[in-house]
Design an enzyme around this catalytic site. Structure first.
Site, PDB file in Angstrom:
ATOM      1  N   SER A  64       0.803  -1.221   0.000  1.00 57.38           N
ATOM      2  CA  SER A  64       0.000   0.000   0.000  1.00 57.38           C
ATOM      3  C   SER A  64       0.839   1.276   0.000  1.00 57.38           C
ATOM      4  O   SER A  64       1.592   1.516  -0.924  1.00 57.38           O
ATOM      5  CB  SER A  64      -0.941  -0.044   1.203  1.00 57.38           C
ATOM      6  OG  SER A  64      -1.862   0.995   1.147  1.00 57.38           O
ATOM      7  N   ASP A 276      -3.546   6.350  -2.947  1.00 58.29           N
ATOM      8  CA  ASP A 276      -2.354   5.801  -2.293  1.00 58.29           C
ATOM      9  C   ASP A 276      -1.747   4.736  -3.202  1.00 58.29           C
ATOM     10  O   ASP A 276      -2.227   4.507  -4.317  1.00 58.29           O
ATOM     11  CB  ASP A 276      -2.673   5.280  -0.882  1.00 58.29           C
ATOM     12  CG  ASP A 276      -3.480   4.002  -0.915  1.00 58.29           C
ATOM     13  OD1 ASP A 276      -4.198   3.782  -1.908  1.00 58.29           O
ATOM     14  OD2 ASP A 276      -3.413   3.214   0.049  1.00 58.29           O
ATOM     15  N   ASN A 372      -8.190   9.069   6.788  1.00 58.45           N
ATOM     16  CA  ASN A 372      -7.120   8.907   5.793  1.00 58.45           C
ATOM     17  C   ASN A 372      -7.626   8.675   4.366  1.00 58.45           C
ATOM     18  O   ASN A 372      -6.838   8.565   3.438  1.00 58.45           O
ATOM     19  CB  ASN A 372      -6.177   7.767   6.198  1.00 58.45           C
ATOM     20  CG  ASN A 372      -6.863   6.405   6.220  1.00 58.45           C
ATOM     21  OD1 ASN A 372      -7.869   6.177   5.532  1.00 58.45           O
ATOM     22  ND2 ASN A 372      -6.332   5.491   7.012  1.00 58.45           N
TER      23      ASN A 372
END
Length: 542
Positions: A64, A276, A372
């Site tokens: 990730s 991300d 996030n």
């Protein structure tokens, strides 16, 4: 089980001496060179899990938002959800078993989990763009194969795409076709249906700049571009051709540093967003005419989606129950706005996607996002059936139209897991349908200033929490001290929680001004240092 073959293959993927790893919310993560044996063994485990469930299981090779030299692996359960907690324990046991105990550990797992070894095993494998991922995914294939399992290697995919194809496969196509083309077609069709209804459609193009963290998101977004309507122009930055994965870019960087990523030039009031490294998180941002940077995080994304869903549910006139699920890290201002202005119930759960996902399943419509930028919307089977029925048969035009919009939203949202591509299209559709600028969206509410800190401790387990991690139970006296500190500031709150991965305690504080939030966070960090066995020098004021 062919133990001779197992022994032979296992020797090709030896476990480094003295290495122990823990399977957590993010699966396993570590430096890539430490993971070969873990990958092989997760191939073994996926084959067993497949036999235990009678379904296809996914294995995703990714770390990730971690640096490029790291890697990791996580297993995907039959409906595209995260691995069952009891199997997380098996994963940890299997990864840490010494070479000579591997056979015994596998046999124990088969007994505990009642695995029928005669059943077929089927595993779907995907990987991100890290240099180490191809070799590591080959180790997974070795593990599946040595136990006689069938596998399909999807190669380079985003994490949410792997979750999606696993779910499609196990619902026998009810959720969609288990191919990347099927994914692109389903999402783009729903998106086109939605923006056709927007007031400004046909008035020129909508531009969006996207930082893809030099990761897999760039590849898959460019594959999807031909499927998207010409009204939407996505401009891809940080596509991985020049720079390192996640280096000074990506959703995590932007959220933590509260500044734009490297490699993306921003003009005032332009909509920009960042994925991300494996494209399961998204945050938006813009700069205003005075040059100030504004972050639009997961809390504000959840708010935008909730406003839209609430309006539509009111229009269809059904008594469907909707709620927003947050963690303690959600900005207090967002919670207040949702509860008081929007009158939407908000539930707080422990940190970690699995807790949010689980709670969201309790409602007809459950919206969950972490600050996030990881999140999605879940619709209960009953709610989905009601909405599809109304879209088809409802006589009242306004109700039927609202139901059709909801139906397209259901098809556009990836309900298996947070998905940056899907979430981006949902956000773009809502902004277009409501005629909102990024500035107007940001103005729904103003975040309370906040500060995140961490304190090194000898043993993070001395801190135990309750009330969804918002109150500390141990060590004695810590919570009382935090309560007293919080009373000194307006609109303030603070909490502490042990990290899930390292011996640090994380501290979050909010107050009416940034100065006060910083002061409160510092005072709480000193309390943790003195009462919970801090290591090194005491925390210094910011």
């Amino acid at each position: 089980m062919d133990f001779e073959a197992l022994k032979k293959y296992s020797a090709l993927h030896p476990k480094p001496a003295g290495l122990t790893l823990q399977y957590g919310t993010a699966g396993f993560r570590s430096k890539a060179e430490q993971l070969d044996h873990v990958m092989f063994r997760m191939g073994l485990l996926a084959a067993l899990r497949s036999r235990a469930t009678g379904s296809t299981i996914g294995v995703m090779v990714t770390a990730s938002h971690n640096p490029e030299e790291d890697n990791g692996v996580k297993l995907v359960d039959p409906l595209g959800e995260m691995l069952h907690p009891s199997w997380e324990e098996y994963a940890t046991q299997l990864a840490n078993a010494e070479e000579q105990d591997l056979q015994k550990t596998l046999t124990e797992i088969c007994q505990k989990a009642a695995v029928n070894q005669q059943k077929d095993a089927s595993v779907f494998i995907g990987r991100d763009t890290r240099p180490s991922s191809k070799k590591l995914s080959q180790a997974v294939i070795d593990g599946v194969s040595v136990l006689g399992g069938q596998y399909h290697d999807y190669g380079l995919v985003t994490t949410p795409q792997l979750h999606y194809v696993v779910c499609c496969q196990n619902t026998r196509g009810q959720y969609g076709k288990p191919t990347l083309e099927g994914y692109y077609q389903k999402l783009s069709k729903a998106f086109m249906e939605l923006i056709k209804k927007s007031p400004g459609s046909g008035e020129g193009q909508r531009h969006l700049k996207i930082d893809c963290a030099n990761g897999i998101g760039a590849l898959k977004l460019s594959e999807m571009q031909p499927y998207l309507p010409k009204e939407v122009l996505v401009h891809i930055y940080n596509d991985g051709t020049k720079e390192k994965l996640n280096h000074l870019c990506g959703a995590d960087f932007v959220k933590v540093h509260q500044k734009p990523p490297k490699g993306l030039d921003m003009k005032p009031n332009e909509r920009c967003c960042s994925f991300d490294g494996d494209a399961d998180r998204i945050v938006y941002y813009y700069t205003d005419t005075a040059g100030h940077f504004h972050l639009i995080d997961g809390d504000k994304i959840a708010t935008l989606i909730s406003i839209f869903l609430k309006e539509l549910l009111a229009k269809v006139g059904q008594t469907l129950k909707m709620a927003v699920i947050q963690t303690a890290y959600a900005n207090g201002s967002s919670t207040r706005y949702l509860e008081e202005t929007l009158q939407v119930p908000v539930h707080c759960v422990k940190t970690g996607v699995k807790h949010l996902h689980h709670k969201a399943q309790e409602f007809d419509v459950g919206v969950y996002f972490e600050a996030n930028g990881h999140g999605t919307v879940l619709f209960s089977k009953a709610a989905e059936n009601t909405i599809r029925q109304l879209a088809k048969d409802e006589k009242d035009d306004a109700k039927r139209e609202a139901a059709k919009v909801l139906e397209n939203l259901i098809d556009l949202i990836n309900q298996t897991v947070g998905d940056a591509i899907s979430d981006m299209l949902v956000i773009e559709a809502i902004l277009s349908l409501k005629g909102l600028t990024v500035h107007q969206w940001d103005a729904f509410y103003t975040d309370f200033p906040n500060r995140l800190l961490k304190v090194q401790v000898a043993d993070r387990q001395v801190i135990d929490t309750t009330d969804a991690e918002r109150r500390a139970v141990t060590p004695p006296g810590l919570q009382e001290k935090i309560d007293a500190l919080v009373k000194k500031y307006k609109f303030s709150r603070a909490f502490v929680r042990p990290s899930g991965t390292e011996d640090v305690v994380r501290i979050y504080a909010e107050a009416d001004t940034q100065e006060n939030a910083d002061a409160l966070a510092h005072e709480v960090s000193l309390a943790v240092y003195h009462l919970a066995g801090g290591r090194g020098a005491p925390p210094q004021p910011l």
